[in-house]
Write an enzyme that holds these catalytic residues in place. Sequence first.
Site, mmCIF file in Angstrom:
data_model
loop_
_atom_site.group_PDB
_atom_site.id
_atom_site.type_symbol
_atom_site.label_atom_id
_atom_site.label_comp_id
_atom_site.label_asym_id
_atom_site.label_seq_id
_atom_site.Cartn_x
_atom_site.Cartn_y
_atom_site.Cartn_z
ATOM 1 N N ASN A 102 44.910 31.673 26.866
ATOM 2 C CA ASN A 102 43.757 32.166 27.623
ATOM 3 C C ASN A 102 43.150 33.287 26.789
ATOM 4 O O ASN A 102 43.685 34.389 26.736
ATOM 5 C CB ASN A 102 44.237 32.665 28.993
ATOM 6 C CG ASN A 102 43.104 33.219 29.835
ATOM 7 O OD1 ASN A 102 41.952 33.292 29.402
ATOM 8 N ND2 ASN A 102 43.429 33.623 31.051
ATOM 9 N N HIS A 127 37.515 29.906 39.418
ATOM 10 C CA HIS A 127 38.919 29.954 39.884
ATOM 11 C C HIS A 127 39.405 28.559 40.259
ATOM 12 O O HIS A 127 40.351 28.413 41.038
ATOM 13 C CB HIS A 127 39.077 30.827 41.152
ATOM 14 C CG HIS A 127 38.837 32.283 40.943
ATOM 15 N ND1 HIS A 127 38.201 33.055 41.880
ATOM 16 C CD2 HIS A 127 39.180 33.108 39.937
ATOM 17 C CE1 HIS A 127 38.137 34.306 41.460
ATOM 18 N NE2 HIS A 127 38.734 34.342 40.273
ATOM 19 N N GLY A 129 41.564 38.353 44.489
ATOM 20 C CA GLY A 129 42.095 39.277 43.483
ATOM 21 C C GLY A 129 41.023 40.297 43.167
ATOM 22 O O GLY A 129 40.255 40.685 44.046
ATOM 23 N N ASN A 130 40.957 40.712 41.896
ATOM 24 C CA ASN A 130 39.837 41.552 41.485
ATOM 25 C C ASN A 130 38.545 40.770 41.591
ATOM 26 O O ASN A 130 37.540 41.242 42.079
ATOM 27 C CB ASN A 130 40.039 41.977 40.031
ATOM 28 C CG ASN A 130 40.446 43.407 39.969
ATOM 29 O OD1 ASN A 130 39.991 44.221 40.760
ATOM 30 N ND2 ASN A 130 41.317 43.706 39.027
ATOM 31 N N GLY A 131 38.611 39.521 41.084
ATOM 32 C CA GLY A 131 37.561 38.547 41.356
ATOM 33 C C GLY A 131 38.078 37.674 42.497
ATOM 34 O O GLY A 131 39.268 37.360 42.526
ATOM 35 N N ARG A 181 32.267 43.444 41.613
ATOM 36 C CA ARG A 181 31.083 42.583 41.764
ATOM 37 C C ARG A 181 30.583 42.632 43.201
ATOM 38 O O ARG A 181 31.373 42.642 44.141
ATOM 39 C CB ARG A 181 31.415 41.125 41.418
ATOM 40 C CG ARG A 181 31.824 40.919 39.986
ATOM 41 C CD ARG A 181 31.961 39.411 39.709
ATOM 42 N NE ARG A 181 32.664 39.191 38.478
ATOM 43 C CZ ARG A 181 33.805 38.499 38.378
ATOM 44 N NH1 ARG A 181 34.340 37.950 39.453
ATOM 45 N NH2 ARG A 181 34.374 38.336 37.221
ATOM 46 N N LEU A 200 42.153 47.741 45.716
ATOM 47 C CA LEU A 200 42.269 47.717 47.174
ATOM 48 C C LEU A 200 43.372 48.649 47.679
ATOM 49 O O LEU A 200 43.237 49.249 48.740
ATOM 50 C CB LEU A 200 42.492 46.287 47.680
ATOM 51 C CG LEU A 200 42.539 46.164 49.204
ATOM 52 C CD1 LEU A 200 41.231 46.575 49.856
ATOM 53 C CD2 LEU A 200 42.910 44.752 49.627
ATOM 54 N N GLY A 212 46.239 38.620 43.788
ATOM 55 C CA GLY A 212 46.771 39.970 43.994
ATOM 56 C C GLY A 212 46.660 40.475 45.430
ATOM 57 O O GLY A 212 47.636 40.973 45.999
ATOM 58 N N GLY A 219 45.590 38.573 48.240
ATOM 59 C CA GLY A 219 46.066 37.560 49.198
ATOM 60 C C GLY A 219 47.583 37.450 49.247
ATOM 61 O O GLY A 219 48.158 37.159 50.290
ATOM 62 N N ASN A 261 49.712 39.984 48.431
ATOM 63 C CA ASN A 261 50.416 41.260 48.648
ATOM 64 C C ASN A 261 49.976 42.074 49.846
ATOM 65 O O ASN A 261 50.744 42.911 50.323
ATOM 66 C CB ASN A 261 50.265 42.144 47.401
ATOM 67 C CG ASN A 261 50.997 41.564 46.215
ATOM 68 O OD1 ASN A 261 52.202 41.379 46.283
ATOM 69 N ND2 ASN A 261 50.275 41.231 45.161
#
Length: 440
Positions: free
Chosen positions: A30, A206, A236-238, A267, A309, A357, A359, A361
């Site tokens: 990646n 995603h 997550g962050n996105g 965003r 968050l 992240g 969803g 936690n």
Amino acid sequence: MLTSRPPFGQVPTRSNISGTALKPKLLVLNAGSSSLKFKIFGVEPLVAGMGGMFDRIGDSANCTLKASAPDPLGGKARKWELKLPASDHTSALQEILGFISENVSGSFSREVVAVGHRVVHGLDISAPVLLDTAAIDRIREAAVFAPLHNPAGLQGIEAAQRVFEGVPQVAVFDTAFHATMPPYAYVYGIPYELYDKHQIRRYGFHGTSHKYLVDQAAAMLGKSVSETNVITCHLGNGSSVAAVQNGRCVDTSMGMTPLEGLLMGTRCGDVDPAVVLHIESQLGLSAKETDNLLNKKSGLLGVTGSSDLRAVIEAAHKGEARAQLGLDMLVHRIKKYIGAYTAVLGGKVDAVIFSAGIGENSSLLRGLVLEGLQGLGMEVDSELNQQAVGGRQGDISAPGSRVKLLVIPTDEELSIAQQTLQVVGTGSTNAAAGAGAMAA
Ligand code: ADP
């Protein structure tokens, strides 16, 4: 601990390693503009091994390789952090290979049967593809919609083609899972020529994660994927949500780019397009400045001052009004999409899935999102919800809940490995030894 390794001199090529029986492996890559993430998979069976990331490529004084490998005996993972120079993605990949050959398998470069690449934008390509000239041209073409990500992906592909000459390379696209959306979900309400001539439409992102979540949910529900109707929330962050009918995506919240949809870390998600015009005409921002404002300075960061968050929740608990507002906005937007996609699926929702992240936690966030959705057949068990954290898979629905509520840790690398293997076929594991043997 930061350790130093002597400059890497020679890449272990297919021809200069000989010895023990080869164990076929997949390499998943990646590539970002200055980073290269990697993960190794054993193929028979498909099992994750060492993974890591080469960071700050091109900044020789500060390039860092971080890696970790699971302990085969189930103990603590082994971890490494090294400073290594890399002027470009090819030299970073060579360093990674040198590191793997020292720490995992001396014959690794001969064992790789295929390389799977994460590519962000693939236009309307609906499946992973074997990388040939036509596929590479298509990725280049799609760069107009992913100007940072696709060129970086191509750098990773070029590096792997150089280093693993003759080894099949597969691109797995973030957009592919969403290619099944019907036109009424992906065409925007702007002049049709903009879609027809300029390919401006909803693509969604995603997709690798959403696909993985659907496959996992089907297994948890005891259904075949083609019978599974779910709403997948990758938070997550996105963040993005997808409506999935009979295993196929029928709508998703991200659009032509990842900017649309939910409120995210930085965003903005959905805004009236006139806001953009107003910012430019009345506040005098250039297109580039507006792009930066909407992608990097908005979302939770823009509203609360933090994109994380955890920090937002902590500040909200201390009574900070803006943090509470950001949290409320995030929850409200996710609720809206769950409601809308329940309607899109005609009320036939087998499960709502929470992942990534946030969803995976934040039981607090999940609880707030699900509050008041009993009318949609969604009832959460607060104790089970508290327990499903830290990467644990779980069914958090109350016994009477018509719709299952599932927490599923996503694993995009594993999904890329699975899809890569589907393209090259398991027969290639024999080809591996063949390719290595031929070169040797
Ligand atoms: P990325 O999109 O960069 O892969 P992740 O999926 O790692 O992001 O998610 C990052 C987000 O998850 C951050 O906003 C972080 O605050 C949030 N997060 C992680 N753990 C928790 C937690 N325990 N409670 C609330 N939010 C969390």
